[in-house]
Design an enzyme around this catalytic site. Structure first.
Site, PDB file in Angstrom:
ATOM      1  CB  CYS A  82     -47.429  -6.085  -7.890  1.00 21.89           C
ATOM      2  SG  CYS A  82     -48.303  -4.723  -7.330  1.00 21.89           S
ATOM      3  CB  SER A 115     -61.352  -6.436  -8.169  1.00 23.93           C
ATOM      4  OG  SER A 115     -61.437  -7.674  -7.466  1.00 23.93           O
ATOM      5  CB  SER A 161     -62.476 -11.407  -6.370  1.00 29.43           C
ATOM      6  OG  SER A 161     -61.143 -10.912  -5.869  1.00 29.43           O
ATOM      7  CD  GLU A 183     -49.839 -11.134 -13.946  1.00 28.36           C
ATOM      8  OE1 GLU A 183     -50.787 -10.831 -13.131  1.00 28.36           O
ATOM      9  OE2 GLU A 183     -48.463 -11.008 -13.676  1.00 28.36           O
ATOM     10  CG  HIS A 204     -62.067 -11.216 -11.037  1.00 26.76           C
ATOM     11  ND1 HIS A 204     -60.943 -11.811 -10.964  1.00 26.76           N
ATOM     12  CD2 HIS A 204     -62.790 -12.020 -12.328  1.00 26.76           C
ATOM     13  CE1 HIS A 204     -60.699 -12.295 -12.157  1.00 26.76           C
ATOM     14  NE2 HIS A 204     -61.669 -12.601 -12.749  1.00 26.76           N
ATOM     15  CG  HIS A 206     -53.928 -15.414 -13.701  1.00 23.91           C
ATOM     16  ND1 HIS A 206     -53.748 -14.475 -14.336  1.00 23.91           N
ATOM     17  CD2 HIS A 206     -54.775 -15.209 -12.573  1.00 23.91           C
ATOM     18  CE1 HIS A 206     -54.411 -13.268 -13.503  1.00 23.91           C
ATOM     19  NE2 HIS A 206     -55.104 -13.838 -12.693  1.00 23.91           N
ATOM     20  CB  CYS A 220     -51.405  -3.346 -14.003  1.00 25.98           C
ATOM     21  SG  CYS A 220     -50.398  -2.734 -12.843  1.00 25.98           S
TER      22      CYS A 220
HETATM   23 FE1  F3S Z   1     -51.288  -3.878 -11.088  1.00 20.76          FE
HETATM   24 FE2  F3S Z   1     -50.394  -4.952  -8.861  1.00 20.76          FE
HETATM   25 FE3  F3S Z   1     -52.766  -4.218  -8.981  1.00 20.76          FE
HETATM   26  S1  F3S Z   1     -49.525  -5.676 -10.731  1.00 20.76           S
HETATM   27  S2  F3S Z   1     -53.191  -4.522 -11.470  1.00 20.76           S
HETATM   28  S3  F3S Z   1     -51.101  -2.919  -9.162  1.00 20.76           S
HETATM   29  S4  F3S Z   1     -52.016  -5.984  -8.189  1.00 20.76           S
END
Ligand code: F3S
Length: 279
Positions: free
Chosen positions: A189, A261, A217, A124, A40, A122, A94
């Protein structure tokens, strides 16, 4: 004027990896597209286009190009489609997202009702959902929805990688009340929370806060909101050109952070422009 740049500002591990893979693939093979914008950041998408990486929004529109899969992944069905059509795939999903997909699939296979904490729409989350076969799968955003879910005795829980830990743990607690067996994989994450905590601290310690990143984003918008709550002089910008000198009258310290991003070169340009304002 002192300029303080947040340590975690900019690309997270997964985005950095995806962008590097895209540039490398473009160098090796000119005929390449990404399924949806790679990240983004309109500025980076423009650069990628200049390197010959086009954006395709509909998988059926891909003909003979190599395909880059974005960091948040695709569905199992889309993966199968690419395979069946013998399209060359550069899989930049990822590894943390892959883990969430794998655990959700495994829980389904082992007879658990799978609950995913995240945003239903989303990409994902849609990818993670697609890995659950022959088992009930539910996506919930909050504890109220978790309280209403129809559940079996065995419940499995995973999260969209960018979820807040507090929301995930309160949903886990609710499901514990409602099931005989609960298996949890914490697939959050911490790149997101590290960036948010750091932005929060920095915004409280400066006179003006700049948050750099695409207006489209979600994680940058969230950072801007967090900063604005404690620092009203917060500006969300996409590029250095948007900076106005008037923001810095009588300012001793300015803080900068950037979404996951936001490319490094844009951050450098912002710092460069601020350094000139000082003179
Ligand atoms: Fe992966 Fe975490 Fe970035 S899941 S894409 S490292 S925010």
């Amino acid at each position: 004027m002192e300029i303080v740049l947040a340590k975690s500002a900019g690309f997270c591990f997964g985005v950095k990896r995806a962008v590097n893979m895209a540039f490398q693939a473009a160098e090796e093979d000119g005929n390449i597209c990404s399924l949806g914008p790679l990240i983004h950041s309109p500025q980076l998408v423009e650069r990628l286009e200049a390197e010959g990486i086009s954006v395709v929004n509909d998988i059926h529109a891909v003909t003979d190009e190599s395909v880059i899969v974005r960091s948040h992944g695709i569905t199992r069905q889309e993966e199968e489609y690419l395979h069946e059509h013998r399209l060359k795939v550069v899989d930049a999903t990822c590894p943390f997202v892959k883990k969430a997909q794998k655990y959700a699939g495994m829980l389904g296979e082992q007879g658990y009702s799978v609950v995913i904490v995240g945003e239903k729409e989303h990409p994902e989350v849609q990818g993670i959902v697609s890995y659950v076969q022959n088992a009930p799968v539910h996506v919930v955003a909050d504890v109220e929805s978790a309280a209403r879910l129809p559940l079996g005795k065995k419940v499995g829980l995973v999260a969209q990688t960018t979820q807040a830990y507090e929301n995930f743990s309160s949903i886990a607690l609710k499901l514990l009340e409602r099931s005989k067996e609960l298996r949890i994989f914490n697939t959050i994450c911490d790149a997101t929370s590290v960036r948010q905590n750091e932005a929060h601290e920095l915004a409280a310690a400066v006179d003006v806060m700049l948050v750099i990143g695409g207006y489209n984003s979600a994680n940058t918008n969230r950072l801007a909101r967090i900063c604005r709550e404690i620092q009203p002089h917060t500006h969300h910008i996409e590029t250095a050109e948007e900076i106005s000198d008037s923001w810095f009258n009588n300012v001793a310290r300015v803080g900068i952070t950037a979404g996951a991003s936001t490319p490094e070169w844009i951050i450098r340009e912002v710092v460069g422009k601020l350094e000139k304002i000082e003179k």
